[in-house]
Scaffold this active site. Structure first.
Site, short mmCIF file in Angstrom:
data_model
loop_
_atom_site.label_atom_id
_atom_site.label_comp_id
_atom_site.label_asym_id
_atom_site.label_seq_id
_atom_site.Cartn_x
_atom_site.Cartn_y
_atom_site.Cartn_z
N HIS A 157 50.19 78.34 19.70
CA HIS A 157 50.99 78.57 18.49
C HIS A 157 51.13 77.22 17.77
O HIS A 157 51.11 76.17 18.43
CB HIS A 157 52.36 79.07 18.95
CG HIS A 157 53.27 79.54 17.86
ND1 HIS A 157 54.02 78.67 17.11
CD2 HIS A 157 53.56 80.78 17.41
CE1 HIS A 157 54.75 79.38 16.24
NE2 HIS A 157 54.49 80.65 16.41
N ASP A 179 54.69 76.54 27.19
CA ASP A 179 55.35 77.28 26.12
C ASP A 179 55.49 78.72 26.61
O ASP A 179 54.50 79.46 26.65
CB ASP A 179 54.48 77.19 24.86
CG ASP A 179 54.91 78.17 23.78
OD1 ASP A 179 55.80 79.00 24.04
OD2 ASP A 179 54.32 78.12 22.69
N GLN A 230 56.51 83.66 24.76
CA GLN A 230 56.08 85.05 24.87
C GLN A 230 56.13 85.56 26.31
O GLN A 230 56.00 86.75 26.53
CB GLN A 230 54.64 85.20 24.33
CG GLN A 230 54.51 84.95 22.84
CD GLN A 230 55.25 85.98 22.00
OE1 GLN A 230 55.53 87.09 22.44
NE2 GLN A 230 55.60 85.60 20.79
N LYS A 232 63.33 86.15 21.30
CA LYS A 232 62.16 86.93 21.71
C LYS A 232 62.46 87.69 23.00
O LYS A 232 61.62 88.39 23.53
CB LYS A 232 60.95 86.02 21.91
CG LYS A 232 60.54 85.33 20.60
CD LYS A 232 59.18 84.77 20.65
CE LYS A 232 58.92 83.81 19.50
NZ LYS A 232 58.46 84.48 18.28
N CYS A 285 50.73 82.22 13.04
CA CYS A 285 50.96 80.81 13.38
C CYS A 285 49.96 80.31 14.42
O CYS A 285 50.29 79.46 15.27
CB CYS A 285 52.38 80.55 13.88
SG CYS A 285 53.61 80.85 12.64
N1 PMP Z 1 55.17 79.71 20.97
C1 PMP Z 1 54.78 80.98 20.94
C2 PMP Z 1 53.69 81.44 21.87
C3 PMP Z 1 55.40 81.86 20.05
O1 PMP Z 1 55.02 83.13 20.01
C4 PMP Z 1 56.43 81.39 19.21
C5 PMP Z 1 57.11 82.30 18.21
N2 PMP Z 1 56.25 83.11 17.48
C6 PMP Z 1 56.80 80.06 19.30
C7 PMP Z 1 56.15 79.24 20.19
C8 PMP Z 1 57.89 79.48 18.45
O2 PMP Z 1 59.09 80.07 18.78
P1 PMP Z 1 60.37 79.87 17.84
O3 PMP Z 1 59.91 80.24 16.46
O4 PMP Z 1 61.36 80.83 18.39
O5 PMP Z 1 60.78 78.47 17.95
#
Ligand code: PMP
Length: 404
Positions: free
Chosen positions: A121, A198, A201, A224, A362
């Site tokens: 991401h 990270d 998910q 999430k 993203c």
């Molecule tokens: N890493 C991953 C794999 C994600 O899916 C997301 C959110 N789409 C993020 C990081 C960022 O998370 P946040 O926007 O809650 O900071």
């Protein structure tokens, strides 16, 4: 698990969109919130709204105790050894930025590198690029194959003496790939390189045990995992957190301040400058309670069945092509339909009450690798049903007819 009972816990699932029952399949972006979480926020503001950590008075003590209880719940949820290894953040992005900034300032120098993967991401790419640029370091990338799996044959070669940290996602928000993070951690540790995972998910979909993984840093977002936005957690091994300089300066993160010299607070407060997201933190604890109440093993089993059901059902659409077909997948399914632009499919589905996400999610480098403008992404949560998947399939077939 009783799916009817679970669905009844989420008031928003009663919502109608364009006169149709809401089918919410955008859970990778954010999940819906159960009554328990909503009530926790309401209770805080109606019964004990107060600032934490500093107050001598009754309400402040009550708020502090609830906030710190939430930290205990998150600590248990990821099986961290100590509560002070759990830093409350604004979310995964904030947690990764904290490590990139603090670790980078302390340990990165010209010629060093950070190893990430091709399916990260943006929030696990850009913070590293920013600090690398500042320190004269570079980014190296573990490649991906056509199936959306990381190519680990090259890992040992990539883990050379320039690499100061590895940062990888547990589950890809776009492809659904579950990365073998335990193996990556083991191999990085053989070279004494720390690893950040990270887990944005992963946290809502599979049990996480930071001690078993032996991971050095791990970031999650409450929103999430059925909790509120504006709060998340960064796990860091005590030995690492003690070595890192503070991320932001301000109230709460200090022991004493004078114009000559400021000393910093103990963990975790050293990394928690300013008034935190209090109701959100407490409600994060409630979200953890909710998940624990259902049992992550049960959630994982039910979702895995629904995921397989969805893959099979979507396969019946001739024009549909999956983007990402890793052997181990969860939560998110990305696809394209014929020559249709993902946005057009998303819009037609929306009119039928079906919420999916379209675009690059993203993860622009994934789009570049597959040479596509974006995907349609359906992502599941514990309250989704096979009937909803059937309606998704019917909806896509309708879109195919409309667009042909
Ligand atoms: N890493 C991953 C794999 C994600 O899916 C997301 C959110 N789409 C993020 C990081 C960022 O998370 P946040 O926007 O809650 O900071």
């Amino acid at each position: 698990m009783d799916i009817h009972k679970i669905r009844a816990d989420f008031p928003i699932l009663e919502t109608q969109v364009y006169g149709k029952p809401l089918i919410y399949l955008d859970n990778a972006a954010t999940t819906q919130k159960p009554e328990l979480v909503l009530r926790t926020i309401q209770d805080y503001y109606t019964q004990y709204n107060s600032n934490v950590h500093r107050g001598v008075h009754f309400l402040s003590q009550q708020a502090t105790s609830a906030y710190e209880d939430a930290r205990k719940k998150v600590t248990a949820f990821i099986n961290a050894k100590h509560t002070h290894e759990v830093i409350f953040t604004r979310g995964t992005t904030d947690g990764i930025n904290l490590v990139a900034s603090s670790f980078g300032r302390k340990f990165l120098k010209a010629g060093d590198s950070i190893l990430i993967s091709a399916i990260e991401h943006h929030s696990n790419i850009v913070p590293w690029q920013m600090i690398c640029e500042e320190r004269g370091a570079t980014i190296k990338v573990i490649p991906v194959n056509e199936k959306g799996e990381l190519v680990l044959e090259e890992l040992d070669e990539l883990l050379d003496e320039t690499v100061k940290l590895v940062a990888v996602t547990y589950i890809s928000n776009t492809l659904g790939t579950i990365n073998p993070v335990k193996e990556i951690i083991n191999r990085a540790h053989q070279q004494d390189i720390p690893v950040l995972v990270d887990a944005a998910q992963a946290a809502p979909h599979l049990p996480i045990d930071v001690q078993e993984l032996d991971v050095d840093f791990l970031a999650i977002s409450a929103h999430k995992m059925y909790g509120p936005t504006g709060i998340g957690a960064l796990y860091g091994k005590e030995s690492w957190l003690n070595q890192l300089p503070p991320y932001q300066g301000g109230g709460d993160m200090i022991k004493s301040v004078s114009f000559k010299k400021t000393t910093y607070n103990e963990l975790p407060l050293k990394f928690e400058a300013g008034t935190p997201s209090i109701s959100e933190g407490i409600a994060f604890g409630a979200a953890v309670d909710y998940i624990q109440g259902l049992g992550l093993n049960n959630i994982q089993e039910a979702e895995s069945q629904l995921y397989s059901y969805a893959v099979e059902a979507l396969q019946t659409i001739d024009e549909l092509r999956f983007i990402g077909e890793a052997k181990h997948r969860a939560a998110s399914i990305s696809f394209l339909v014929g020559d249709a632009h993902p946005f057009d499919i998303g819009e037609i589905l929306d009119k039928q009450g079906i919420a999916v996400r379209t675009g690059h999610h993203c993860t622009e480098p994934i789009m570049q690798y597959f040479n596509i403008p974006g995907t349609v992404r359906a992502s599941i949560a514990v309250y989704n049903t096979p009937e909803e998947i059937d309606k998704l399939v019917t909806g896509i077939k309708k879109a195919v007819t409309l667009l042909s």
